[in-house]
Each structure stands twice: as C-alpha cells, then as structure tokens.
Design a protein around this motif. Structure first.
Motif, PDB file in Angstrom:
ATOM      1  N   THR A  93      -1.208   4.570  -9.506  1.00 28.02           N
ATOM      2  CA  THR A  93      -1.758   3.523  -9.490  1.00 28.02           C
ATOM      3  C   THR A  93      -0.731   2.955 -10.326  1.00 28.02           C
ATOM      4  OG1 THR A  93      -2.929   4.213 -11.800  1.00 28.02           O
ATOM      5  CG2 THR A  93      -3.825   3.923  -9.350  1.00 28.02           C
ATOM      6  N   ASP A 143     -11.732   6.982 -10.251  1.00 27.79           N
ATOM      7  CA  ASP A 143     -12.758   6.802 -11.657  1.00 27.79           C
ATOM      8  C   ASP A 143     -13.380   4.714 -11.509  1.00 27.79           C
ATOM      9  OD1 ASP A 143     -10.674   5.772 -12.295  1.00 27.79           O
ATOM     10  OD2 ASP A 143     -10.377   7.154 -14.163  1.00 27.79           O
ATOM     11  N   LEU A 144     -12.959   4.020 -10.540  1.00 28.90           N
ATOM     12  CA  LEU A 144     -13.922   3.200 -10.133  1.00 28.90           C
ATOM     13  C   LEU A 144     -14.723   2.982  -8.746  1.00 28.90           C
ATOM     14  CD1 LEU A 144     -11.350   0.064 -11.617  1.00 28.90           C
ATOM     15  CD2 LEU A 144     -12.787   1.649 -13.825  1.00 28.90           C
ATOM     16  N   THR A 145     -15.788   1.825  -9.254  1.00 22.83           N
ATOM     17  CA  THR A 145     -16.523   1.983  -7.776  1.00 22.83           C
ATOM     18  C   THR A 145     -15.545   1.404  -6.903  1.00 22.83           C
ATOM     19  OG1 THR A 145     -17.391   0.249  -8.035  1.00 22.83           O
ATOM     20  CG2 THR A 145     -18.571   1.970  -8.977  1.00 22.83           C
ATOM     21  N   ILE A 183     -12.665 -13.712  -5.217  1.00 26.76           N
ATOM     22  CA  ILE A 183     -13.091 -13.005  -5.580  1.00 26.76           C
ATOM     23  C   ILE A 183     -14.785 -12.476  -5.201  1.00 26.76           C
ATOM     24  CG2 ILE A 183     -13.496 -10.538  -6.619  1.00 26.76           C
ATOM     25  CD1 ILE A 183     -11.873 -11.541  -8.488  1.00 26.76           C
ATOM     26  N   PHE A 211     -11.040  -6.026  -9.538  1.00 27.62           N
ATOM     27  CA  PHE A 211     -10.285  -5.584 -10.872  1.00 27.62           C
ATOM     28  C   PHE A 211      -8.873  -6.273  -9.889  1.00 27.62           C
ATOM     29  CE2 PHE A 211      -6.058  -3.397 -11.262  1.00 27.62           C
ATOM     30  CZ  PHE A 211      -6.269  -3.910 -13.389  1.00 27.62           C
ATOM     31  N   PHE A 212      -8.156  -5.825  -8.932  1.00 23.15           N
ATOM     32  CA  PHE A 212      -6.864  -6.522  -8.026  1.00 23.15           C
ATOM     33  C   PHE A 212      -7.679  -7.750  -7.740  1.00 23.15           C
ATOM     34  CE2 PHE A 212      -6.220  -1.723  -7.603  1.00 23.15           C
ATOM     35  CZ  PHE A 212      -5.086  -1.725  -7.971  1.00 23.15           C
ATOM     36  N   GLN A 225       1.176   0.486  -8.260  1.00 19.44           N
ATOM     37  CA  GLN A 225       0.379  -0.170  -7.426  1.00 19.44           C
ATOM     38  C   GLN A 225       0.593  -1.890  -8.520  1.00 19.44           C
ATOM     39  OE1 GLN A 225      -1.076  -0.200  -4.032  1.00 19.44           O
ATOM     40  NE2 GLN A 225      -0.874  -1.992  -4.252  1.00 19.44           N
ATOM     41  N   MET A 231       0.911  -1.207  -0.044  1.00 19.45           N
ATOM     42  CA  MET A 231      -0.105   0.122  -0.357  1.00 19.45           C
ATOM     43  C   MET A 231       1.182   1.185  -0.464  1.00 19.45           C
ATOM     44  SD  MET A 231      -2.502   0.906   2.952  1.00 19.45           S
ATOM     45  CE  MET A 231      -3.138   2.602   3.019  1.00 19.45           C
ATOM     46  N   TYR A 233     -10.206  -9.418 -17.030  1.00 19.28           N
ATOM     47  CA  TYR A 233     -10.060  -8.333 -15.751  1.00 19.28           C
ATOM     48  C   TYR A 233      -9.263  -6.779 -16.550  1.00 19.28           C
ATOM     49  CZ  TYR A 233     -11.065 -11.677 -12.506  1.00 19.28           C
ATOM     50  OH  TYR A 233     -12.262 -12.627 -12.183  1.00 19.28           O
ATOM     51  N   ARG A 267     -16.993   5.749 -18.687  1.00 17.98           N
ATOM     52  CA  ARG A 267     -17.214   6.439 -17.515  1.00 17.98           C
ATOM     53  C   ARG A 267     -16.592   8.413 -17.883  1.00 17.98           C
ATOM     54  NH1 ARG A 267     -16.408   2.882 -12.373  1.00 17.98           N
ATOM     55  NH2 ARG A 267     -18.012   1.890 -13.581  1.00 17.98           N
ATOM     56  N   LYS A 302     -12.957 -16.501  -9.170  1.00 18.07           N
ATOM     57  CA  LYS A 302     -14.467 -15.277  -9.344  1.00 18.07           C
ATOM     58  C   LYS A 302     -15.296 -15.315  -8.287  1.00 18.07           C
ATOM     59  CE  LYS A 302     -16.978 -13.940 -13.497  1.00 18.07           C
ATOM     60  NZ  LYS A 302     -17.182 -14.317 -14.219  1.00 18.07           N
ATOM     61  N   GLY A 354      -8.748  -9.647  -9.744  1.00 17.43           N
ATOM     62  CA  GLY A 354      -8.401 -10.709 -10.781  1.00 17.43           C
ATOM     63  C   GLY A 354      -6.968 -10.102 -11.415  1.00 17.43           C
ATOM     64  N   ILE A 355      -6.616  -9.406 -11.260  1.00 17.76           N
ATOM     65  CA  ILE A 355      -5.010  -9.800 -11.676  1.00 17.76           C
ATOM     66  C   ILE A 355      -3.934 -10.093 -10.633  1.00 17.76           C
ATOM     67  CG2 ILE A 355      -4.949  -7.323 -13.232  1.00 17.76           C
ATOM     68  CD1 ILE A 355      -3.745  -6.290 -10.854  1.00 17.76           C
ATOM     69  N   ILE A 372      -6.647 -12.857 -16.480  1.00 23.07           N
ATOM     70  CA  ILE A 372      -6.011 -12.046 -16.419  1.00 23.07           C
ATOM     71  C   ILE A 372      -6.111 -10.194 -17.054  1.00 23.07           C
ATOM     72  CG2 ILE A 372      -3.577 -10.477 -15.238  1.00 23.07           C
ATOM     73  CD1 ILE A 372      -3.316 -12.509 -14.244  1.00 23.07           C
ATOM     74  N   LYS A 413       1.189   7.472  -1.237  1.00 24.79           N
ATOM     75  CA  LYS A 413      -0.302   8.477  -2.363  1.00 24.79           C
ATOM     76  C   LYS A 413      -1.369   6.613  -2.197  1.00 24.79           C
ATOM     77  CE  LYS A 413       0.712  10.498  -6.607  1.00 24.79           C
ATOM     78  NZ  LYS A 413       1.310  10.765  -7.794  1.00 24.79           N
ATOM     79  N   ALA A 416      -3.903   4.338  -3.868  1.00 26.18           N
ATOM     80  CA  ALA A 416      -3.652   4.099  -5.632  1.00 26.18           C
ATOM     81  C   ALA A 416      -4.527   4.238  -6.166  1.00 26.18           C
ATOM     82  CB  ALA A 416      -2.334   3.476  -5.724  1.00 26.18           C
ATOM     83  N   LEU A 417      -5.185   3.668  -5.774  1.00 25.57           N
ATOM     84  CA  LEU A 417      -6.793   2.897  -6.185  1.00 25.57           C
ATOM     85  C   LEU A 417      -6.510   3.468  -7.033  1.00 25.57           C
ATOM     86  CD1 LEU A 417      -8.052   0.542  -3.011  1.00 25.57           C
ATOM     87  CD2 LEU A 417      -6.488   0.339  -4.789  1.00 25.57           C
ATOM     88  N   TYR A 418      -8.006   3.423  -8.162  1.00 28.69           N
ATOM     89  CA  TYR A 418      -8.985   3.698  -9.289  1.00 28.69           C
ATOM     90  C   TYR A 418      -9.377   4.414  -8.205  1.00 28.69           C
ATOM     91  CZ  TYR A 418      -5.172   1.954 -12.008  1.00 28.69           C
ATOM     92  OH  TYR A 418      -4.051   0.452 -12.657  1.00 28.69           O
ATOM     93  N   GLU A 440     -15.464  -2.028  -8.036  1.00 27.09           N
ATOM     94  CA  GLU A 440     -14.742  -2.467  -9.415  1.00 27.09           C
ATOM     95  C   GLU A 440     -13.754  -3.006  -9.267  1.00 27.09           C
ATOM     96  OE1 GLU A 440     -17.728  -0.318 -12.530  1.00 27.09           O
ATOM     97  OE2 GLU A 440     -16.398   0.869 -11.541  1.00 27.09           O
TER      98      GLU A 440
END
Lengths: 368, 243, 373
Positions: free
Chosen positions: C210, B94-96, B115, B103-104, C213, B85, C6, C17, B112, B106-107, C3, B88, B90-92, B99
C-alpha cells in the motif's frame, strides 16, 4: 523424508539469502554480549557526592581524605550551607551529602564521640543504602586506626570466602543472563514471525495442502533456526570464556546439550505464539512486549528471585529463562553435573512438550 | 506546455541496476485520450519503466515528461495528474470499501462533498451497495480490482497507469474491467496499461512490445499483425520474443 | 492539514480494528507495570543460611541464635560437616553457611580472638556483598555482647574513639523499591510500545504494497509522516496517563513535582522514539528486520538506562554511550519530577538534550523517507 529434506533446504536458502537479516541475527547478539559484558555492573562505584564540612578541622579533613581515596566515591562539590542540599539533590548532581557537625574534631577528642550525617538521595534505595554502608565502613576503619593502641576485647573475626566468584565480578552474574535473554527472544521471535508471515501471505495454506504433513512443515520451518541459534549460543559461550574469562567448571558437552534444549523450548514457544496470532505484527508484539520484560525481570537475571514477594516467586516458575539461568550458572560457575540440574532440565523439557502439544492442538482445530 | 497533445513523451529512457539495464533506452509517445498497451513478458522491464513514469523511481538517464512534467524534477506535479493501480492489490484490506474511498479521496485533497459524491457514484456503478461497510479483505478478487481501478480515478487524473490490472481474475470480470477502461477513456482519460494477456492487447489503440528492456515494436494492433503477417497479437509477441 | 486528518483517522481505525493487538497495546503493558514493579528489587531477604558447628559449645549455639533472630536469614539446616554444606550450596539450597571450628569457645577464651569461616555463594556478586555485610554486622554485635557478658570492663581500659555515621534517606525514607521502580518501568513500557508500533508501521505498508499506492499520490511526505506518527504519540501519552493513575492508586507512588512539566517533557520524548521508529522503518524491507533492529536497540537502551544498574559504575566509554540513550533521560527526569519534585530549571539540561535528539531524529527520519527509489 526426501521431500522433507528438500523443504528444509528451501528454508535454509530462504534465510541465508536475506543477508541483512542474517547480519542482524548474528551481529546483534555478539554486539550485545560484548557491550553488556563490559558495561553492565551492579557494583556501586564512582558515586558523585558532596561535602558539607561545618567543622573544617584536622579530623574532618582526614575523614574527607579517606573518602576521597575510596574507589566508590568521587567528591564533586563542597557546599557551605544546609540549604543548598535540596537544590543539588533536585538537580541530580550528587547522590549523597556528607555533613560534619560543627565541632567534629573537638567532640572526637573531648567526648570521644563525633557524628557524621550521611544524607542520601534515596529515590534509588539500593544506591542509598549501599552508600551509607560504604561510608560507615570507611568511618569504622578510620576509627580502628585511631584506636590502635587500645587493647581489643574478645573478637570473633568472620573470615569470608566468596565461593564461585572470589572477586565478586558482575560478569559472572550477567553473562549467563544476557545469553539466556538473547537466546530466548531471538529464537521465539524468529519462529513466531516466520510462521505468521507464511500465514499472512497465504503461503501457509499452500504448504499445508502439500503432501508434507503439518508437523513436518512446522519442523521444517523451525529447523534452520535451531541451527542459527546453536551457532549464536556457541559464539556467546566462546566470548564469555575468552573475552570475559568466565570459567566453564562443568562439562562443556552438558552445557551444549542444555543450550540446545533451551533453544528448542524457546522455538516451541515461538510456534505457540504463531498459532495464536493472525498477523506478523501481533506475533512480534507478543514476543517482544510479552516476553522481554518478564524474561529480564522475573528470571533472576538481574534481581534475585528469592527476595521477591511470594506471588512473584510463584509466577517466576513459568518463565523458562529462570530455569536455564540456574542451569547455566550451575554448569559454568559451580561446575555441577547433570545430577544437580535434573529438576531444571525436566521442567524445561516439560514446558517444551506443553508448548508443542498446545500448538498442535490449535493447528488441528483450525484445520478442521 | 504540451507538445502535439502528447501526454507522455519518452526519449532514450534507461534504468540500470548495477550493470543490468532493466530498461534500455526506450522512446515513445502517448497521445491524450488513447489506450496505450505496454506489453512484454515477465521481467521485460515493463513495471520498472512504469515506475519511472509515475515518479516513484528515478531514471538513470534519458528524458521523459508525463502530463508535461519532468520525471526527474517534477514528480510531485506528475502525481497530481495521474492515477495508478499496482499489480499487487494495494488498497487497505482492514478498511471498509467506504473508508478506502474516503481515505484516498482525502489524501488527493478532494473536499468532503466531492468525496461523498464520488463515493455514491462509484458504489452504484460497481454495484457495491451491499458491501460498502464490509472490509475490503472480504471481497472477491475481481471486485477488489474493480474497486482499486475506480479509486485510482477518484481525483479525475489525466492519465491512469494500470500495472497488470487483470492478473488472476476470471474472463467475465476481465471483460467487465475492460468495459470500465473504455468508459474512462471515453471520458478523456489516457490509459497506460501493462499486461501479458495478448488478447487484451487487441483492445488497445496502440501497443508497444518490450523485450529484455528494449521496445521492439510499437504500433496499432492491426498494423503490427500485418507487419508480422500473423492473425493474433499472441503470434506477434511470440515472433518478437523468440527474436 | 486536512490531509493529515484523513491519515490519522485511517490509522486509528486500523489500530482499533485489529482486535488481536488491542490487548497487547493497552492491557499487557499495564499488567506488566503492576506485576513487574514488584519484582525489581535489590533488597536481599530470605537468605537461605546453613551452618556447621563442630564445637557445639554454648558460645557457638548463641552465635547461631543471633542468626536465627535476624529477619534476613532463614537458618535452614545444621550440616554434620563442611562437605555436606558445600554440596548444599552447589545444589543451590543454601546461599551462605558458617563453619564453626572445633575448640572455638576454648580458643576464643584463651586467645581472645578466633576466626570463623563464612562461605557465601558469590555468583551474584552484589548480593554476596550485601550478605557479607549482614553476617559481619551480626557477628560484630555479638562481639559486643561477649564483651558485656564475659568481662568486667576494667577502669584502666581507655574509652575508645567512636565516629557515628547517621544515615538520612531523603525522598524515600523507607527505602521502598517500588517508589523507585514504578516510574522507570512505566517509561520502558511507553517507550517499547511507541517504538515497536511506529517501527513496524511504515515497513508494514511497504510489505503489503500500500505504500507504493501512497507514494504515487501528491501527498507531501511531512504530512504523511505526521499523520502516521500522531496516533502513536496519542497512544504513548494515553499509556503514560493510565500508568500514572495506576502508580498513584496501586503503589501510592509520590508525585511531588509538576505533572504538567512531566507531560510537556513526555510529549517531546515520544517524538524522539517515533522518529527512531520511522528511521528504522525506512531502512528495512520487512517487518521482521524492523523488529529485530528495534529489539536490538530496546534491549541496549533498557539495560544501559540506569534503571536496573547504575550508570556511574560503568566504564567511561559506556557512560559516554549512554548519552545517546533516550530512555536514560526519561528515566532520570520522571524520577526527578515525581519523586523529588524537581522543577523546570533542574531538568533543563536533560530536557534540552532530549529536544535536540528529537529534532535530529525526526530530521533524519523525514530526510530518509523517500517517495522515490
């Protein structure tokens, strides 16, 4: 005022510390003007053509020699049948095929009349019609040589003078255009991005709650860019004078003043863009996608505005670059004074005021 | 593979930027399951050191292994075993919330189902039910930080690196944040945390104090206070920083 | 593979958006296609034409009438002397003027030949050349008329030799400029959108933090890059499709060749541009830098693509430089396929270069993308 000066100084430091951006800002315009000044021309030279000589006699050979000697054409292929024409056009190997009729020489001697077909790949209409004009004028000349002994009748001979550009150099046309495009885009992009960047990073709010007035903040941010753009303009003008030998027939001082005006117009446009975009990305896309092609195509930089359809001629009036190009060409090439470009100058001035006015209004709305 | 159950093993690790040694020959070990505080003033080299350990910055010299993997050659294996972590956020934006978690997850290669499961657990734990479908940008900073921490734990890493996780948040949120850290440690995760809040240092099992690229002290908070004859970690730090 | 999905999903969400960006990505380019395709024409029309007629004879008036009858010229004004005409040219109100000297008619009848001054504003050299051709043609035609009108052709005069050139314009008989420009401008727009978006994309994540990250996750860099670039590839293909539909519906641009071939080529071409965008992204720290570099290359690519000015006329070194210009290849191929119906074999030499370019560019991009500093 002291505070303001301090703020401007900080902005200068900011810009000059980022050596890479600075290099980009100064290096690119120079590279572009050099490249375009030397490379771009809308003359038509060295066109690759092919010959289909079905006559293969003295007269056709002679005509072919005349064409081969012209700087406009280079003969790259001799073909034997009509059926190959299509395939070489499709491959894009040649732009035109000259087809001599079967009895070219005989016809010329007996009938005093012979034909050459000029088949052009007219996907590029300008190229095609120019090629056909050049060929027909080469043929006319040859014809005159043949007719030397025959007395000519009444002749009005046009004695053309190419005013302002006797040698028809493309550079005269393109240097003012390139200068305009560069100044416009660089200035508008720089300001729109640097202001939205502060917004995005949240530092704009800090500046706005500082004792500086909002317009001081904006002017402070824009001021260093005026300075940068003026340097760019000076370099471009020097290059066009000393490298491309474009004359400055009018007043250099007037050219300077007008350039500063145009830079301010562009910066004001950049400010306006920054007020309507929330992120740097949006600001950049508006200044690049929104300004680049219209500035290149609707300003008279490459294509003459008077030949465009009427609605586009009307639209071209809102492109600041159009007016600046008229001014630059007028001062540099025609050597005219302020009296002749008063209208264009006033239009740029009005545009600037409009851009600033709208921006101020937008900022106020947001602040309330 | 793992020596004496040390999950982080650092020997004479350095990072030079030109002539400047941002990290100067540091050595230390972190044991599995401990909360290791990595202290120092701003610019002391904490973040640079941490970036070498998480495999996004190559060391200039020295040796180090994280979760048994070499920081020069096996950075990608390290990354499978750690969470991070950054200071700064560092999550997005502009995503909820949902989401971001998807996303994280997933990568990191979670299925599924995993998650979905993790997401429910996490949302409940953080009390984010109301805002799962809101953009992260609209959350208050404290919530964002807690969310970022949880996201770094999604793939159940052996070690989690936290770079100034509580910067700029209010004392209550800081407290809650540390509760989360304890919980994670309790579950067996090793915590490597940098901070410049000295009161937070008291919560750590062991702390190291970095001054100008070097580790000047390393021990439990209690022993450090005894050694420097002070009552608080803050005073320990001041003594060291003033040399 | 999973991946990558995603990442793709996330990118699409972020793109759709951002309400400020959507019109810029999807509407602005198409609007420009429709409007600007009309602007790009070298056809010279509406030439503002003035004259000075110091002779004021029937011959001089007849000559002027020839110009008035021509569709190319707008005969605007008769100037009392050359001074006024020259000033009008300086102001830019006329493009060319004719200066008919005193005793024009008398001298013509006496000497059989007489010069006449033609003045053309030549700042736009190529337009001036065309105007000159038009004027010369009108005067030459008029010469023939005087011959017919004023003299009886005596039988003793030998019939002159004549070589007629018969122009045939293939693929575009009416010399319609839009046919030529629409495909080219479409190429520009597809290129600009994909380059700008991909060039900004990764550096943007760098700037907001990001990317770090992402870099601490075990994700493979090829997966990350494919996932990031694929959405822009889709957008590029989508723009091409809508653009082609508009070209057909609004401009009735011919589509002689195989559209499948065009799509196959475009799918490779966009890879070149995306690789380039990524490469730029990797070498810059801020979106601002990335944009300036992207801008620099796009302007060069556009002006040296052969779209607006011919490549053949450039100096040799500049022609060699254009070999590195991906837009040049696409412009050439889209015109070949759409307007001439060229097939796979015809475009093969250009297509193979594009493919090589795509491989090199993406190789460089992946290589220069570092998860570690």
């Amino acid at each position: 005022m002291k505070r303001f000066v301090g703020f401007v100084r900080k902005e200068f430091y900011h810009i000059f510390r980022d050596k890479r951006s600075l290099f980009i800002l100064f290096g690119m315009p120079i590279a572009q003007i050099l490249l375009f000044g030397f490379a771009i021309t809308n003359e038509i030279n060295n066109v690759d053509i092919a010959i289909l000589d079905q006559a293969n006699d003295v007269a056709s050979k002679e005509v072919i020699n005349k064409i081969a000697a012209s700087k406009h054409f280079s003969i790259v292929d001799i073909i034997q049948q009509e059926s190959s024409i299509e395939s070489i056009f499709k491959k894009g190997k040649v732009k035109a095929v000259l087809q001599f009729e079967n009895n070219f020489g005989n016809n010329l001697i007996k009938e005093k009349q012979a034909n050459v077909q000029v088949l052009t790949d007219a996907t590029d209409p300008n190229m095609a019609s120019t090629i056909s004009n050049y060929i027909s004028s080469i043929l006319k000349k040859y014809q005159q040589e043949l007719n030397e002994n025959i007395s000519i009748d009444y002749q009005i001979i046009p004695q053309s003078r190419m005013v302002y550009n006797a040698e028809l150099k493309s550079v005269y046309m393109f240097v003012p255009g390139v200068m305009t495009v560069i100044l416009m885009l660089v200035s508008a992009m720089m300001t729109s991005i640097s202001i939205t960047r502060e917004k995005e990073q949240g530092t704009m709010e800090i500046l706005l709650v500082s004792p500086l007035k909002p317009f001081q903040v904006i002017i402070g941010k824009v001021f260093p860019y005026i300075f940068l753009s003026v340097i760019n303009a000076v370099v471009i003008v020097l290059l066009s004078i000393f490298v491309f030998n474009v004359p400055v027939n009018g007043s250099l001082f007037l050219l300077g003043i007008e350039s500063v005006l145009f830079i301010i117009t562009s910066l004001a446009l950049g400010i306006l863009i920054s007020t309507i975009s929330a992120t740097q990305q949006t600001a950049m896309m508006i200044s690049l996608m929104g300004l680049m092609l219209p500035t290149i195509l609707l300003s008279g930089f490459i294509f003459p505005i008077s030949s465009m359809p009427l609605p586009l001629q009307v639209i071209s009036n809102i492109i600041p670059a159009k007016w600046f190009i008229i001014i630059v060409k007028g001062i540099m090439l025609k050597g005219i004074g302020i009296g002749f470009v008063l209208k264009e100058t006033l239009i740029l001035l009005l545009m600037t005021l409009l851009f600033i006015g709208v921006s101020v209004k937008k900022y106020k709305i947001r602040l309330e | 593979m793992m020596k004496d159950n040390n999950v982080i093993q650092v020997e004479n690790l350095s990072k030079l930027f030109g002539d400047f040694a941002a990290v100067n020959q540091i050595s230390f070990q972190v044991k599995a399951g401990e909360i290791f505080g990595f202290l120092g003033a701003n610019g002391a080299g904490k973040t640079t050191a941490m970036k070498m350990l998480i495999g996004i910055s190559s060391p200039t010299s020295g040796k180090a292994t994280v979760a048994g993997f070499d920081v020069y050659k096996e950075t990608e294996s390290i990354k499978k075993n750690i969470g991070y972590m950054s200071q700064k956020f560092a999550l997005y934006d502009d995503l909820t919330v949902k989401e971001n978690i998807t996303f994280f997850g997933g990568i990191y290669g979670l299925s599924k189902k995993q998650i979905e499961h993790k997401r429910r657990e996490l949302v409940e734990e953080l009390g984010l039910q109301e805002v799962t479908n809101s953009l992260v940008a609209s959350l208050p900073l404290g919530w964002k930080q807690k969310l970022a921490f949880s996201v770094s734990l999604l793939h159940e890493p052996k070690i989690v690196f936290l770079d100034e996780p509580t910067g700029g948040v209010d004392p209550i949120t800081r407290r809650q944040f540390w509760e989360m850290i304890y919980k994670a440690a309790h579950n067996g995760t090793t915590i490597f945390v940098t901070t410049h809040y000295m009161d937070e240092a008291e919560y750590c099992d062991r702390v190291s104090i970095m001054v100008d690229g070097k580790i000047e002290a390393l021990d439990t908070p209690k022993k450090l206070k005894e050694h420097y004859k002070t009552d608080t970690m803050n005073d320990v730090f001041l003594k060291l920083a003033r040399g | 593979m999973k991946i990558i999905l995603y990442i793709i999903k996330k990118e699409f969400k972020q793109i759709f958006r951002n309400k400020g960006m959507l019109p810029i990505i999807f509407i602005l380019p198409l609007l420009q296609l429709v409007i600007l395709s009309n602007a790009a024409t070298y056809e010279i029309k509406n030439i503002q034409f003035g004259y000075v007629d110091a002779d004021n004879s029937s011959t001089s008036r007849e000559l002027i009438e020839q110009f008035e009858a021509s569709t190319y010229f707008n005969v605007s004004e008769k100037f009392p002397s050359e001074k006024e005409a020259s000033q009008a040219m300086q102001e830019g109100t006329i493009d060319a003027y004719l200066n008919i000297p005193t005793h024009f008619e008398r001298d013509l009848q006496k000497d059989k030949t007489k010069g006449i001054g033609v003045f053309i504003d030549a700042i736009d050299g190529s337009a001036a050349g065309v105007i000159n051709v038009y004027i010369t043609q009108i005067i030459q035609n008029y010469n023939k008329n005087i011959v017919a009108d004023l003299i009886q052709i005596s039988d003793t005069v030998q019939k002159p030799n004549s070589i007629e050139s018969i122009p045939l314009f293939w693929y575009n008989q009416t010399l319609n400029y839009k046919t030529f420009m629409v495909p080219g401008i479409l190429v520009l727009l597809v290129t600009m959108i994909t380059l700008f978006l991909s060039g900004m994309n990764i550096v943007r994540e760098k700037e907001i933090g990001t990317l770090e990250q992402i870099n601490v996750t075990p994700i493979r860099k090829s997966h990350f890059i494919i996932g990031k670039l694929f959405p822009f590839w889709i957008i590029g293909m989508g723009l091409l499709t809508i653009g082609l539909i508009l070209a057909k519906v609004i401009f009735n641009t011919p589509m002689l060749g195989n559209l499948g071939l065009l799509y196959a080529y475009t799918s490779v071409y966009i890879l070149v541009i995306l690789g380039m965008g990524l490469f730029i992204s990797n070498f810059t720290d801020t979106q601002q830098q990335a944009m300036f570099i992207a801008w620099f290359f796009i302007v060069i690519f556009i002006l040296m693509s052969g779209l607006f000015t011919p490549i053949e006329s450039m100096p040799k070194w500049a022609q060699i430089l254009t070999e590195f210009n991906p837009i040049k290849y696409f412009v050439e191929i889209i015109r070949m396929v759409m307007l001439k119906g060229s097939g796979f074999v015809d475009i093969f030499p250009l297509a193979i270069k594009t493919l090589a370019y795509a491989i090199v560019m993406n190789g460089l991009a992946v290589w220069s993308y570092k998860k570690t500093t």
